[in-house]
Design a protein around this motif. Structure first.
Motif, PDB file in Angstrom:
ATOM      1  N   ILE A 148       0.848  -1.192  -0.009  1.00  0.00           N
ATOM      2  CA  ILE A 148      -0.124  -0.041   0.081  1.00  0.00           C
ATOM      3  C   ILE A 148       0.945   1.199  -0.018  1.00  0.00           C
ATOM      4  O   ILE A 148       1.843   1.225   0.691  1.00  0.00           O
ATOM      5  CB  ILE A 148      -1.017   0.119   1.395  1.00  0.00           C
ATOM      6  CG1 ILE A 148      -1.748  -1.221   1.239  1.00  0.00           C
ATOM      7  CG2 ILE A 148      -1.939   1.272   1.165  1.00  0.00           C
ATOM      8  CD1 ILE A 148      -2.439  -1.711   2.271  1.00  0.00           C
ATOM      9  N   THR A 150       0.340   5.201   0.681  1.00  0.00           N
ATOM     10  CA  THR A 150      -0.667   6.252   1.038  1.00  0.00           C
ATOM     11  C   THR A 150      -0.202   7.775   1.133  1.00  0.00           C
ATOM     12  O   THR A 150       1.049   8.024   1.242  1.00  0.00           O
ATOM     13  CB  THR A 150      -0.728   6.200   2.713  1.00  0.00           C
ATOM     14  OG1 THR A 150      -1.125   4.578   3.058  1.00  0.00           O
ATOM     15  CG2 THR A 150      -1.887   6.974   3.345  1.00  0.00           C
ATOM     16  N   ASN A 159      -5.225   5.846  -0.064  1.00  0.00           N
ATOM     17  CA  ASN A 159      -4.509   4.640  -0.332  1.00  0.00           C
ATOM     18  C   ASN A 159      -4.538   4.035  -1.531  1.00  0.00           C
ATOM     19  O   ASN A 159      -5.587   3.546  -1.959  1.00  0.00           O
ATOM     20  CB  ASN A 159      -4.903   3.559   0.798  1.00  0.00           C
ATOM     21  CG  ASN A 159      -4.836   3.869   2.168  1.00  0.00           C
ATOM     22  OD1 ASN A 159      -3.523   4.285   2.758  1.00  0.00           O
ATOM     23  ND2 ASN A 159      -5.839   3.974   3.050  1.00  0.00           N
ATOM     24  N   LEU A 180      -3.856  -2.474   5.916  1.00  0.00           N
ATOM     25  CA  LEU A 180      -4.757  -1.360   5.887  1.00  0.00           C
ATOM     26  C   LEU A 180      -5.216  -1.135   7.140  1.00  0.00           C
ATOM     27  O   LEU A 180      -5.649  -0.026   7.759  1.00  0.00           O
ATOM     28  CB  LEU A 180      -6.090  -1.827   5.071  1.00  0.00           C
ATOM     29  CG  LEU A 180      -5.766  -1.695   3.347  1.00  0.00           C
ATOM     30  CD1 LEU A 180      -6.767  -2.388   2.643  1.00  0.00           C
ATOM     31  CD2 LEU A 180      -5.514  -0.117   3.239  1.00  0.00           C
TER      32      LEU A 180
END
Length: 189
Positions: A148, A150, A159, A180
């Protein structure tokens, strides 16, 4: 939940299935990169299959570099004729190293406002995944393998999630969900 207002209006350009081969030449790929840049994207997302892995494409000699215009301007038909004549086989003069260089030279010219991301495709794993990954890295592209990225802007968060290839069973949904949740626990949603 919905997209935070800080990110409304962001342009995300997605390109998939580049499949470098006798048809997807360096010249064509550079035109695609130019077209992407003309969109003035905030983010570019490249979703796999940078290389090609099939007997009909992956081993093709790069005939677009032929000194003969009739061959160079008609690569697919020329390849078919030359192969029938037995003048070369699929494996003649083919190199994923050349594809890596072509990919790097083209993709390094992507100019999003913020970042370019990628995920790998099944052809990338079936051909030469290390060379694909090196080309992406050398092009300053973030390859999200079950990861991920961000963006934070004025307390707003976006995200970008990359799930690795499903066909080669490289995906790890549990890991991505765990990441997450960890982001959310930090107060970043």
């Amino acid at each position: 939940s919905s997209l935070d207002s800080e990110f409304v209006g962001w342009k995300i350009v997605q390109v998939s299935d580049i499949h470098l081969n006798n048809w997807m030449t360096e010249k064509r790929l550079k035109k695609i990169v130019d077209l992407v840049n003309e969109q003035n994207p905030d983010i570019v997302v490249l979703t796999g299959d940078f290389f090609t892995h099939t007997s009909s494409y992956s081993g093709i000699t790069r005939i677009e570099y032929s000194p003969f215009p009739i061959i160079r301007n008609n690569p697919t038909r020329s390849y078919q004729i030359l192969q029938k004549l037995g003048l070369f086989k699929d494996s003649d003069n083919y190199s994923y190293e050349k594809d890596q260089k072509i990919l790097t030279r083209a993709l390094i010219n992507l100019k999003p406002r913020y970042q370019t991301f990628s995920v790998l495709g099944n052809h990338d794993y079936a051909s030469d995944v290390e060379r694909v990954e090196k080309a992406l890295k050398d092009s300053h592209i973030i390859n999200l393998k079950n990861d991920i990225y961000t963006f934070e802007k004025n307390n707003a968060v976006l995200n970008i999630v990359g799930l690795d290839n499903v066909i080669f069973e490289k995906q790890n949904c549990k890991l991505v969900v765990k990441k997450l949740k960890k982001i959310k626990q930090k107060g970043v949603n």
